[in-house]
Design an enzyme around this catalytic site. Structure first.
Site, PDB file in Angstrom:
ATOM      1  N   SER A 139      50.852  50.042  52.843  1.00  0.00           N
ATOM      2  CA  SER A 139      50.110  48.974  53.449  1.00  0.00           C
ATOM      3  C   SER A 139      50.877  47.237  53.193  1.00  0.00           C
ATOM      4  O   SER A 139      51.716  47.579  52.108  1.00  0.00           O
ATOM      5  CB  SER A 139      49.117  48.249  52.319  1.00  0.00           C
ATOM      6  N   TYR A 152      44.113  46.272  44.780  1.00  0.00           N
ATOM      7  CA  TYR A 152      44.818  47.477  45.963  1.00  0.00           C
ATOM      8  C   TYR A 152      46.030  47.184  46.519  1.00  0.00           C
ATOM      9  O   TYR A 152      46.922  47.906  46.510  1.00  0.00           O
ATOM     10  CB  TYR A 152      43.831  47.187  47.299  1.00  0.00           C
TER      11      TYR A 152
END
Length: 254
Positions: A139, A152
């Site tokens: 990501s 995250y």
């Protein structure tokens, strides 16, 4: 060396979103796809869809955080062409001061340890194929951070470093290591999962963004990288929608 066996592609987290889209596109590109996820009904339906379309697809219910189950799964593959480590996800958007440690643990176990389990278990088969490819779907959170995203971002930084280090460690073997780092992708489940099913909070993530990425956009990127000639390694490919300049700079139409 390229063989029929090396055309097998295992995709984790294939029950929805990027994983399902990637399975469809790899199948269309000629791979024999093996779909893994915890939701057996979802991957069986996708396998049936692909088979009906004339492709080769198999479903296998698997939790990538269960090392014993992963090791058992790996025994079915003396050789393997492609492993797409896609299983992962985000939980919560709380600041460091109040973040739930359990959410952090679950994100780390899925995004990092799940990728580690699958990669370790499948690496011998990937090497044996003579032309293997490991894909890590990380990501943009793995290359920067944002307020509320520390848990995250920490997990995706871990996935990024895993890919980067593995590439150094296995250079000289017939296995490529590719990292694809998507930015804002609008799927049916990512934001809903992050906010525990709160549809209002999930919708706000994409509010005013005319064209966030789709799962298909990312799947096309993954498939393109995988189908490059064997001597070509796409080390890192960051893909964002045009409206997103960074993790913290997004153009929203009002």
């Amino acid at each position: 060396m390229t063989s029929t066996a090396s055309r097998i592609a295992v995709v984790t987290g294939a029950s929805s979103g990027i994983g399902a889209a990637t399975a469809r596109q790899l199948a269309a590109a000629g791979h024999r796809v093996v779909l893994t996820a915890r939701r057996k009904d979802r991957i069986e339906a996708l396998a049936a869809e692909l088979t009906a379309a004339g492709h080769s697809a198999t479903a296998y219910a698997l939790d990538v955080t269960d090392r014993a189950a992963v090791d058992e799964f790996a025994t079915a593959f003396p050789t393997l062409g492609v492993l797409v480590n896609n299983a992962g996800g985000a939980l919560g958007l709380d600041p460091v001061a109040t973040g739930d440690p359990e959410d952090w643990r679950r994100m780390y176990e899925t995004n990092v340890l799940g990728t580690l389990h699958m990669t370790q278990a499948m690496l011998p088969a990937l090497t044996a194929s003579g032309d293997g490819t490991v894909v890590v779907v990380s990501s943009t959170a793995g290359h920067g951070t944002y307020e509320g995203g520390a848990g995250y971002a920490a997990a995706k930084h871990g996935a990024h470093v895993l890919a980067e280090t593995l590439r150094l460690e296995i250079v000289g073997t017939p296995v490529r290591v590719i990292e694809v780092a998507p930015g804002m992708v609008k799927t049916d489940e990512f934001a809903l999962t992050r906010f525990a099913g709160d549809e209002t909070k999930a919708a706000k993530v994409y509010e005013g963004v005319a064209e966030p990425l789709t799962a298909e956009d990312v799947a096309e990127t993954i498939t393109w990288a995988v189908t490059r000639p064997s001597h070509v390694n796409i080390d890192l490919l960051v893909v964002r929608p045009r409206a997103q300049a960074s993790n913290t700079k997004v153009h929203r139409e009002r």
